[in-house]
Design a protein around this motif. Structure first.
Motif, short mmCIF file in Angstrom:
data_model
loop_
_atom_site.label_atom_id
_atom_site.label_comp_id
_atom_site.label_asym_id
_atom_site.label_seq_id
_atom_site.Cartn_x
_atom_site.Cartn_y
_atom_site.Cartn_z
N ARG A 157 0.84 -1.20 0.00
CA ARG A 157 0.00 0.00 0.00
C ARG A 157 0.87 1.25 0.00
O ARG A 157 0.64 2.19 -0.76
CB ARG A 157 -0.93 -0.01 1.21
N GLY A 158 1.88 1.28 0.85
CA GLY A 158 2.78 2.43 0.92
C GLY A 158 3.51 2.67 -0.39
O GLY A 158 3.68 3.81 -0.83
N LEU A 159 3.94 1.59 -1.03
CA LEU A 159 4.61 1.71 -2.33
C LEU A 159 3.68 2.32 -3.36
O LEU A 159 4.05 3.26 -4.07
CB LEU A 159 5.10 0.33 -2.79
N CYS A 160 2.47 1.81 -3.45
CA CYS A 160 1.52 2.34 -4.44
C CYS A 160 1.22 3.82 -4.19
O CYS A 160 1.12 4.60 -5.13
CB CYS A 160 0.23 1.53 -4.41
N LEU A 161 1.10 4.20 -2.93
CA LEU A 161 0.79 5.59 -2.59
C LEU A 161 1.99 6.52 -2.68
O LEU A 161 1.84 7.74 -2.59
CB LEU A 161 0.17 5.66 -1.19
N SER A 162 3.19 5.96 -2.87
CA SER A 162 4.40 6.79 -2.89
C SER A 162 4.61 7.55 -4.19
O SER A 162 5.41 8.48 -4.25
CB SER A 162 5.64 5.93 -2.60
N VAL A 182 -4.18 8.16 -5.81
CA VAL A 182 -5.26 8.08 -4.84
C VAL A 182 -5.67 6.62 -4.69
O VAL A 182 -5.58 5.83 -5.63
CB VAL A 182 -6.48 8.94 -5.24
N GLU A 183 -6.09 6.29 -3.48
CA GLU A 183 -6.62 4.95 -3.22
C GLU A 183 -8.13 5.07 -3.18
O GLU A 183 -8.68 5.95 -2.51
CB GLU A 183 -6.09 4.43 -1.88
N ASP A 184 -8.80 4.18 -3.89
CA ASP A 184 -10.25 4.22 -4.02
C ASP A 184 -10.80 2.82 -3.74
O ASP A 184 -10.06 1.84 -3.80
CB ASP A 184 -10.60 4.68 -5.44
N PHE A 185 -12.08 2.73 -3.44
CA PHE A 185 -12.72 1.45 -3.13
C PHE A 185 -14.03 1.32 -3.93
O PHE A 185 -15.10 1.20 -3.34
CB PHE A 185 -12.98 1.33 -1.63
N PRO A 186 -13.97 1.34 -5.27
CA PRO A 186 -15.21 1.35 -6.06
C PRO A 186 -15.95 0.02 -6.12
O PRO A 186 -17.13 0.00 -6.47
CB PRO A 186 -14.71 1.75 -7.45
N PHE A 187 -15.28 -1.07 -5.79
CA PHE A 187 -15.92 -2.38 -5.93
C PHE A 187 -16.46 -2.89 -4.60
O PHE A 187 -17.64 -3.19 -4.47
CB PHE A 187 -14.93 -3.39 -6.52
N ARG A 188 -15.59 -3.00 -3.62
CA ARG A 188 -15.94 -3.45 -2.27
C ARG A 188 -14.96 -2.77 -1.32
O ARG A 188 -13.85 -2.42 -1.71
CB ARG A 188 -15.84 -4.97 -2.15
#
Length: 119
Positions: free
Chosen positions: A7-12, A17-23
């Motif tokens: 998660r930290g790598l992706c947000l770096s 932005v982190e989103d939760f469109p599915f679940r």
């Protein structure tokens, strides 16, 4: 690599932005409104769907059988599902995430890319 590290790598990266469109348990990481990584951070084994150049995708699947496979529920030509919790060196995972981000950024409109290039 742990879920928190992934998660930290992706947000770096810039403008992610982190989103939760599915679940609520499915993290979708986007840049410029476009997906570059999709994962369930509490899944066992921990996997992430990443965009990949089609030729590289095939090569990676052959180089890391069982750890890198055609993208689950994604376009199999352009996406790989990567198992990140132990079998692959963290360095490889980091490179694959960065490549996915870079491919998506390259497909953004020029004005958006220029905004991302600013220091």
């Amino acid at each position: 690599m742990t879920p928190q590290e992934l998660r930290g790598l992706c947000l770096s990266f810039d403008a992610v932005v982190e989103d939760f469109p599915f679940r609520p348990e499915i993290s979708v990481f986007k840049v410029g409104g476009r997906l570059f990584a999709l994962t369930s951070l509490d899944a066992k084994p921990l996997t992430v769907n990443l965009k990949c150049d089609p030729e590289d995708a095939i090569r990676l699947r052959g180089e890391y059988p069982g750890l890198i496979v055609a993208g689950y529920h994604m376009n199999k030509r352009h996406w790989n599902t990567v198992t990140v919790d132990g079998g692959l060196p963290d360095r490889v995972v980091r490179e694959l995430v960065e490549d996915s981000y870079d491919l998506v950024v390259a497909g953004l409109p020029r004005a958006e890319r220029l905004r991302l290039d600013r220091p």
